[in-house]
Scaffold this motif. Structure first.
Motif, PDB file in Angstrom:
ATOM      1  N   GLN A  34      13.427 -13.808  76.723  1.00 59.33           N
ATOM      2  CA  GLN A  34      14.713 -13.479  77.368  1.00 59.33           C
ATOM      3  C   GLN A  34      15.862 -13.485  76.363  1.00 59.33           C
ATOM      4  OE1 GLN A  34      15.773 -14.789  81.210  1.00 59.33           O
ATOM      5  NE2 GLN A  34      13.700 -14.680  82.032  1.00 59.33           N
ATOM      6  N   MET A  35      15.741 -14.302  75.322  1.00 57.10           N
ATOM      7  CA  MET A  35      16.751 -14.274  74.260  1.00 57.10           C
ATOM      8  C   MET A  35      16.735 -12.910  73.562  1.00 57.10           C
ATOM      9  SD  MET A  35      18.413 -17.121  74.101  1.00 57.10           S
ATOM     10  CE  MET A  35      19.101 -17.184  72.430  1.00 57.10           C
ATOM     11  N   GLN A  36      15.525 -12.448  73.246  1.00 59.90           N
ATOM     12  CA  GLN A  36      15.394 -11.136  72.599  1.00 59.90           C
ATOM     13  C   GLN A  36      15.915 -10.041  73.515  1.00 59.90           C
ATOM     14  OE1 GLN A  36      14.747 -12.316  69.257  1.00 59.90           O
ATOM     15  NE2 GLN A  36      14.004 -10.209  69.294  1.00 59.90           N
ATOM     16  N   GLU A  91       8.674 -17.499  77.448  1.00 61.42           N
ATOM     17  CA  GLU A  91       9.625 -16.738  78.252  1.00 61.42           C
ATOM     18  C   GLU A  91      11.043 -16.888  77.719  1.00 61.42           C
ATOM     19  OE1 GLU A  91       9.073 -14.680  80.663  1.00 61.42           O
ATOM     20  OE2 GLU A  91      11.018 -14.474  81.662  1.00 61.42           O
ATOM     21  N   PHE A  92      11.313 -18.060  77.181  1.00 62.40           N
ATOM     22  CA  PHE A  92      12.659 -18.328  76.671  1.00 62.40           C
ATOM     23  C   PHE A  92      12.994 -17.389  75.514  1.00 62.40           C
ATOM     24  CE2 PHE A  92      15.994 -20.677  74.555  1.00 62.40           C
ATOM     25  CZ  PHE A  92      16.771 -21.054  75.636  1.00 62.40           C
ATOM     26  N   LEU A  93      12.077 -17.322  74.555  1.00 62.33           N
ATOM     27  CA  LEU A  93      12.284 -16.439  73.407  1.00 62.33           C
ATOM     28  C   LEU A  93      12.352 -14.981  73.863  1.00 62.33           C
ATOM     29  CD1 LEU A  93      12.526 -15.996  70.391  1.00 62.33           C
ATOM     30  CD2 LEU A  93      10.046 -16.287  70.176  1.00 62.33           C
ATOM     31  N   VAL A 142      19.447 -18.866  79.601  1.00 59.35           N
ATOM     32  CA  VAL A 142      19.859 -17.869  78.608  1.00 59.35           C
ATOM     33  C   VAL A 142      21.275 -17.385  78.904  1.00 59.35           C
ATOM     34  CG1 VAL A 142      19.377 -15.561  77.678  1.00 59.35           C
ATOM     35  CG2 VAL A 142      17.503 -17.174  78.061  1.00 59.35           C
ATOM     36  N   GLU A 169      15.879  -5.821  85.372  1.00 55.96           N
ATOM     37  CA  GLU A 169      16.329  -7.017  86.078  1.00 55.96           C
ATOM     38  C   GLU A 169      17.251  -7.868  85.204  1.00 55.96           C
ATOM     39  OE1 GLU A 169      13.376  -9.324  88.889  1.00 55.96           O
ATOM     40  OE2 GLU A 169      13.635 -10.402  87.003  1.00 55.96           O
ATOM     41  N   LEU A 170      17.144  -7.692  83.890  1.00 57.19           N
ATOM     42  CA  LEU A 170      17.969  -8.498  82.973  1.00 57.19           C
ATOM     43  C   LEU A 170      19.221  -7.725  82.530  1.00 57.19           C
ATOM     44  CD1 LEU A 170      14.985  -9.850  80.831  1.00 57.19           C
ATOM     45  CD2 LEU A 170      16.193 -11.066  82.661  1.00 57.19           C
ATOM     46  N   ASN A 225      10.320 -12.016  85.371  1.00 56.52           N
ATOM     47  CA  ASN A 225      11.270 -12.688  84.483  1.00 56.52           C
ATOM     48  C   ASN A 225      11.630 -14.011  85.148  1.00 56.52           C
ATOM     49  OD1 ASN A 225      11.623 -10.491  82.576  1.00 56.52           O
ATOM     50  ND2 ASN A 225      12.698  -9.423  84.225  1.00 56.52           N
ATOM     51  N   MET A 228       6.274 -23.824  76.811  1.00 62.16           N
ATOM     52  CA  MET A 228       7.655 -24.259  77.085  1.00 62.16           C
ATOM     53  C   MET A 228       7.760 -25.724  77.487  1.00 62.16           C
ATOM     54  SD  MET A 228       9.537 -20.951  78.666  1.00 62.16           S
ATOM     55  CE  MET A 228       8.365 -20.574  79.942  1.00 62.16           C
ATOM     56  N   MET A 270      24.564 -17.567  76.448  1.00 64.78           N
ATOM     57  CA  MET A 270      25.268 -16.363  76.024  1.00 64.78           C
ATOM     58  C   MET A 270      26.721 -16.365  76.487  1.00 64.78           C
ATOM     59  SD  MET A 270      23.215 -14.330  74.426  1.00 64.78           S
ATOM     60  CE  MET A 270      21.483 -14.192  74.052  1.00 64.78           C
ATOM     61  N   ALA A 322      18.103 -10.239  75.945  1.00 65.99           N
ATOM     62  CA  ALA A 322      19.568 -10.285  76.088  1.00 65.99           C
ATOM     63  C   ALA A 322      20.232  -9.616  74.881  1.00 65.99           C
ATOM     64  CB  ALA A 322      20.020 -11.738  76.221  1.00 65.99           C
ATOM     65  N   GLN A 323      19.689  -9.932  73.710  1.00 70.42           N
ATOM     66  CA  GLN A 323      20.230  -9.388  72.468  1.00 70.42           C
ATOM     67  C   GLN A 323      20.068  -7.858  72.415  1.00 70.42           C
ATOM     68  OE1 GLN A 323      18.495 -11.906  69.453  1.00 70.42           O
ATOM     69  NE2 GLN A 323      18.747 -10.265  67.933  1.00 70.42           N
ATOM     70  N   VAL A 372      14.685 -19.570  83.489  1.00 71.11           N
ATOM     71  CA  VAL A 372      14.968 -19.299  82.083  1.00 71.11           C
ATOM     72  C   VAL A 372      16.198 -18.407  81.970  1.00 71.11           C
ATOM     73  CG1 VAL A 372      14.085 -18.178  79.996  1.00 71.11           C
ATOM     74  CG2 VAL A 372      12.577 -19.634  81.362  1.00 71.11           C
ATOM     75  N   LYS A 373      16.308 -17.464  82.892  1.00 71.48           N
ATOM     76  CA  LYS A 373      17.457 -16.549  82.850  1.00 71.48           C
ATOM     77  C   LYS A 373      18.758 -17.340  82.954  1.00 71.48           C
ATOM     78  CE  LYS A 373      19.212 -12.164  84.396  1.00 71.48           C
ATOM     79  NZ  LYS A 373      20.607 -12.527  84.644  1.00 71.48           N
ATOM     80  N   ARG A 404       3.789  -5.268  84.591  1.00 67.43           N
ATOM     81  CA  ARG A 404       5.064  -5.973  84.681  1.00 67.43           C
ATOM     82  C   ARG A 404       4.834  -7.457  84.932  1.00 67.43           C
ATOM     83  NH1 ARG A 404       8.830  -8.076  88.096  1.00 67.43           N
ATOM     84  NH2 ARG A 404      10.986  -7.780  87.416  1.00 67.43           N
ATOM     85  N   LYS A 413      10.851  -0.611  80.324  1.00 64.99           N
ATOM     86  CA  LYS A 413      10.849   0.127  81.592  1.00 64.99           C
ATOM     87  C   LYS A 413      10.793  -0.832  82.777  1.00 64.99           C
ATOM     88  CE  LYS A 413       7.685   3.218  84.117  1.00 64.99           C
ATOM     89  NZ  LYS A 413       6.732   2.282  84.735  1.00 64.99           N
ATOM     90  N   ASN A 414       9.980  -1.883  82.680  1.00 67.20           N
ATOM     91  CA  ASN A 414       9.726  -2.716  83.860  1.00 67.20           C
ATOM     92  C   ASN A 414      10.399  -4.077  83.876  1.00 67.20           C
ATOM     93  OD1 ASN A 414       7.942  -0.803  85.013  1.00 67.20           O
ATOM     94  ND2 ASN A 414       6.291  -1.523  83.671  1.00 67.20           N
ATOM     95  N   GLU A 415      10.689  -4.615  82.695  1.00 64.74           N
ATOM     96  CA  GLU A 415      11.185  -5.994  82.673  1.00 64.74           C
ATOM     97  C   GLU A 415      12.658  -6.099  82.297  1.00 64.74           C
ATOM     98  OE1 GLU A 415       8.123  -7.796  80.240  1.00 64.74           O
ATOM     99  OE2 GLU A 415       6.613  -7.444  81.784  1.00 64.74           O
TER     100      GLU A 415
END
Lengths: 441, 257
Positions: free
Chosen positions: B69-71, B65-67, A267, B104-105, A259, A406, A271, B73-74, A263-264, A256, B99-101
Motif C-alpha cells: 500500500q505504501m508503493q 500488505e503494508f509495503l 498508510v 480502491e486506493l 486491500n 506483518m 501520508m 500510494a506513491q 493497513v489503508k 484481485r 487494473k484491479n487493486e
C-alpha cells in the motif's frame, strides 16, 4: 399405532441432533471476521444457480461430473418420495399420494430409474476410489477418517437405494395380492426397475412379503434419518453449504486480492501531513487492534470458514496445484481440511469452557499448517478455478502469509531482501531507480 | 514523462515498463519491442523513467500488505499528478494490480496489457507487418500468464496477435483456464522453490515442448525467464525459442534488430 409413535420419536431425535450440529457449525462460522457480502444480489443468485444448482464446474471433468449429477438429481428428486414416507409413517397410511393416479405411477417410475442411477454411480465411485485408486484420493491428507467418511457415504447410498427398490418390489407383490393395508392399486409400470426383483420374492408367503416390505421401508427411513444426522459431521455437508457458499462467491477477477482496510488506515495516516503522531485512540475504539492477516482460524472471515465446512475434499484443487504436482508439501485441499478441523476444535473448546475460548497453545499456522506449505504457493489461482463450488484456498494461504510477515516478520531470507529492495530502490532487485530508463540506450 | 509535461504536452498513453522490463536484460528487449511498436503505430506515449516504482505486487503476494500500500500510494500520487488516464503495461502482474487493486486506493485508470493493446492496434490497421517475416506458418504455442488469463479472463487478445502473424497456433494440453503456472508468481520469482521433486517451470516447459512448437510465446517477463530456463534445462534451445508477443510483432514489422 406403536409403529407411528416409534416413527415420530425417531424423526424427533434425528431432527434434534441435526439441528444441534447445524447450530454448532453456524456459531463456528460466525466466529470469523465480519465481511460485507450483501452487494450484487442478482449476480450472486445467478452464480449460485449456475454453479451449485446447475453444477457447471462439476462437468469440467465429465466422468465424475455426470455421475455426480445423477446422484444429485436422485437426491433432490427422490426426496419428493420422502414427503410421502413421512406422512405414511406418521399417520399409518400407505402410499398416501397414490390417489393422484397415473402421474403417481410416472413419479414412482422416475424415482426407480434415479435410484438405479444413483446406485450405479455410487458403485462406480467406489471403484474409482478404491480399485482404480485415482491419485487425488490417495494423497497423504486423505488417510484415515477422510477416506472412511467417503466410503461410508457411498456404501450408505447403495444400501438406501437397494432398500428403496426392495421395498417397491415387495410392495407391488403385496398390492397385487391385495393384502391387508396394501389395498392401493398402482399400475405395474410404476416399477420399471424393481420388477426385476420380483423373481426373488414371488415364491414367498404373504407374511414374508409384508415382512420384507416393512423391513425395507424401515431400513430406508431409519437410514435416511441417520444420514441426515451424519451429513453435517461429514464432508458431505457440501450438499447444503454448496448453495450459500456459491451465493457468496468472489465475484471479482480471480487475480484481485483485497486491500486490507486496517493497513489503508495506517498508510493514509502516514501520508497525511496533518496527522497527529501522538494521537490517542478515539473513545470507544477497540482496545486491542485486530491481527494483521490470519494466524488462527478465528482470524479468517466467516466466508472463509463457510468454505472450509463446504469443502467435500474432492481434491480437484490439489490435482491442479503446480506446487503439489511438483512434489511440494502444499496441498490446497489440506489447507481447507485444516481450517475446518481447527475451527471445529475451537468450537468444542468454547462449548467445553462455558462459552469462552480457553487458550490451548495451538494455532492454525504452526499447529496445522506449516510455513513451508504457505511459501510454496505461486498464487496462480488454479485451485479456485478448479473448485466446483468456488472455494478459494489461495485466499486463505495468502492471508496466512500476511500474518507471518506483518505480525511475526517471518520470511525466507530472499523475500526479506526483496522487501528491502522495494523499500529502498522501488524495485524487487537491488538496482537504483535512476537506471530505470537505461533500456532506452 | 516529466519532459513531455515541461514542454506542455500530455501523452495519450503511459507505458508502464515494470521492474523486470527496466532491469532484467532479457526483459529489456521486450520493453524495447513494445516501445518500438507504440512508436511505429504512432501512439503518443510516455514513460515515467526514474519516477516509476514497483507496483507492490510481489510484496502483496508475499504477505507484505503494508509495503504494497505504501508503493501504491506513491505510484498513485505520481500517476494522478500527471493526470494519467490510460496505461499500457509490459507485465501482467503490474496490469492486474493497477487494473484491479489500485482503483480502491484512489488510482482509477484504463489499464491494458500490452497484448491487448497490440491486438487493438493490429485490428485498427495501425501496424503493418512485413510481407515476408520469420513467423509466417511457424508452429507457435502460447503460454497463458496466470495474471492475464485465469486472473483476468483474457485469453483472446494474445491469440489474436499470433493469428495476425499468420502462424500456426498450437495449444498445450493445459491451456487457457487450465493453463499451468510457470512457477514464478506469488513472489516465487525472488526465492528458491520449496523442496519437491521437480521445478514448476520444467513441468510447464514439458507441456510446451510436447506441442512440437518452434516458438513458445509469452506475455509476461517472468514467464519468459522461467520458460527460457526450462528450455535450456531440456537442452532444446537450439530448436525452440521463447519470445514475448511484442518481440514477435516487432520482428514481423521489421522495426527491431
Amino acid at each position: 399405532m406403536i409403529a407411528q409413535i416409534i416413527f415420530a420419536f425417531l424423526l424427533a431425535i434425528a431432527g434434534f441432533f441435526f439441528t444441534k450440529r447445524i447450530l454448532f457449525i453456524r456459531r463456528n462460522i460466525l466466529l470469523g471476521r465480519d465481511v460485507n457480502l450483501s452487494d450484487r444480489k442478482a449476480q450472486r443468485w445467478k452464480t449460485m444457480a449456475r454453479v451449485a444448482l446447475g453444477q457447471s464446474k462439476m462437468v469440467v471433468r465429465p466422468v465424475a461430473g455426470i455421475l455426480h449429477i445423477i446422484i444429485y438429481l436422485g437426491f433432490v428428486i427422490i426426496n419428493i418420495e420422502m414427503l410421502e414416507i413421512m406422512i405414511d409413517g406418521l399417520f399409518g397410511t400407505h402410499r398416501v399420494f397414490s390417489f393422484i393416479g397415473p402421474i403417481y405411477s410416472i413419479l414412482i417410475a422416475s424415482f426407480e430409474f434415479l435410484a438405479f442411477g444413483v446406485l450405479s454411480a455410487c458403485v462406480i465411485f467406489l471403484v474409482r476410489r478404491h480399485i482404480i485408486a485415482i491419485a487425488r484420493f490417495k494423497s497423504p491428507e486423505m488417510g484415515g477418517w477422510p477416506s472412511l467418511d467417503a466410503t461410508i457415504i457411498l456404501v450408505a447410498e447403495i444400501l438406501l437405494m437397494g432398500a428403496f427398490l426392495g421395498m417397491n418390489a415387495a410392495d407391488s407383490i403385496a398390492m397385487g395380492r391385495e393384502l391387508d393395508h396394501y389395498t392401493v392399486n398402482i399400475d405395474a409400470s410404476a416399477f420399471p426397475i424393481s420388477q426385476y426383483l420380483l423373481g426373488l420374492l414371488g415364491g414367498m408367503s404373504d407374511s414374508a412379503i409384508v415382512l420384507v416390505e416393512r423391513a425395507c421401508w424401515w431400513f430406508h427411513i431409519v437410514g435416511v434419518l441417520s444420514f441426515l444426522v451424519y451429513v453435517p459431521y461429514s464432508k458431505h455437508f457440501h450438499i447444503f453449504l454448496a448453495f450459500p457458499n456459491t451465493y457468496y462467491s468472489n465475484l471479482d477477477e480471480k487475480a484481485r486480492l483485497d486491500n486490507m482496510a486496517a493497513v489503508k488506515k495506517e498508510v493514509d495516516m502516514m501520508m497525511d501531513p496533518n496527522a497527529d503522531p501522538y494521537a490517542l485512540p478515539e473513545e470507544g475504539a477497540d482496545a486491542e487492534p485486530p491481527r494483521f492477516g490470519v494466524k488462527d482460524a478465528t482470524d479468517l472471515s466467516w466466508k472463509q470458514l463457510m468454505e472450509a465446512y463446504s469443502c467435500t475434499e474432492c481434491g480437484r484443487c490439489t490435482s491442479e496445484c503446480p506446487a503439489n504436482m511438483t512434489g511440494k508439501l502444499l496441498s490446497p485441499r489440506k489447507i481447507m481440511m485444516d481450517v475446518r478441523d481447527r475451527i471445529d476444535e475451537i468450537g468444542h473448546n468454547i462449548n467445553a469452557n462455558g462459552l469462552e475460548f480457553k487458550p490451548d497453545g495451538k494455532s492454525l499456522v504452526g499447529s496445522y499448517i506449516s510455513e513451508e506449505e504457505l511459501w510454496a504457493c505461486t498464487s496462480c489461482q488454479a485451485c479456485l478455478e478448479a473448485c466446483p463450488i468456488n472455494i478459494s484456498p489461495m485466499g486463505i494461504i495468502l492471508d496466512m502469509r500476511r500474518s507471518l510477515i506483518m505480525e511475526e516478520s517471518k520470511s525466507p531470507e530472499p523475500i526479506t531482501s526483496m522487501f528491502n529492495n522495494i523499500e529502498n530502490n522501488g524495485a524487487p532487485w537491488a538496482f537504483p531507480a535512476a537506471s530505470r530508463g537505461d533500456w532506452i540506450q | 514523462m516529466a519532459e513531455m509535461l515541461a514542454s506542455g504536452q500530455s501523452p495519450e498513453v503511459l507505458f508502464w515498463v515494470g521492474c523486470a522490463g527496466s532491469f532484467d536484460d532479457r526483459a529489456k528487449r521486450i520493453t524495447k519491442a513494445i516501445a518500438k511498436i507504440l512508436h511505429y503505430a504512432g501512439v503518443n506515449f510516455a514513460v515515467l523513467g526514474a519516477e516509476e516504482s514497483c507496483t507492490g505486487d510481489p510484496a502483496k503476494r508475499a504477505g507484505n500488505e503494508f509495503l504494497f500500500q505504501m508503493q501504491a500510494a506513491q505510484n498513485i500520487a505520481v500517476l494522478n499528478g500527471y493526470g494519467i488516464k490510460r496505461i499500457v503495461t509490459g507485465c501482467p502482474h503490474c496490469f492486474n494490480v493497477m487494473k484491479n487493486e489500485y482503483p480502491e486506493l484512489g488510482g482509477d485508470y484504463d489499464v491494458h496489457h500490452h497484448s491487448q493493446f497490440i491486438a487493438t492496434l493490429i485490428s485498427e490497421g495501425m501496424l503493418q507487418l512485413a510481407d515476408d517475416h520469420p513467423f509466417k506458418g511457424r508452429r507457435i504455442t502460447f503460454h497463458d500468464p496466470c495474471y492475464l488469463g485465469r486472473g483476468n479472463g483474457e485469453y483472446a487478445a494474445p491469440r489474436s496477435v499470433i493469428e495476425a502473424l499468420d502462424a500456426e497456433l498450437v495449444e498445450m494440453k493445459r491451456c487457457k483456464q487450465k493453463g499451468l503456472c510457470c512457477g514464478a508468481g506469488g513472489a516465487q520469482m525472488f526465492k528458491e522453490a520449496e523442496k519437491g521433486n521437480k521445478e514448476v517451470n520444467y513441468e510447464r516447459t514439458d507441456d510446451a515442448l510436447e506441442t512440437k512448437a518452434a516458438t513458445i510465446a509469452t506475455g509476461c517477463p517472468f514467464c519468459n525467464t522461467m520458460m527460457t530456463d526450462g528450455v535450456k534445462n531440456s537442452e532444446k534451445e537450439g530448436n525452440v525459442d521463447v519470445q514475448d508477443l511484442a518481440e514477435m510483432i516487432a520482428t514481423a514489422a521489421d522495426i527491431i534488430d
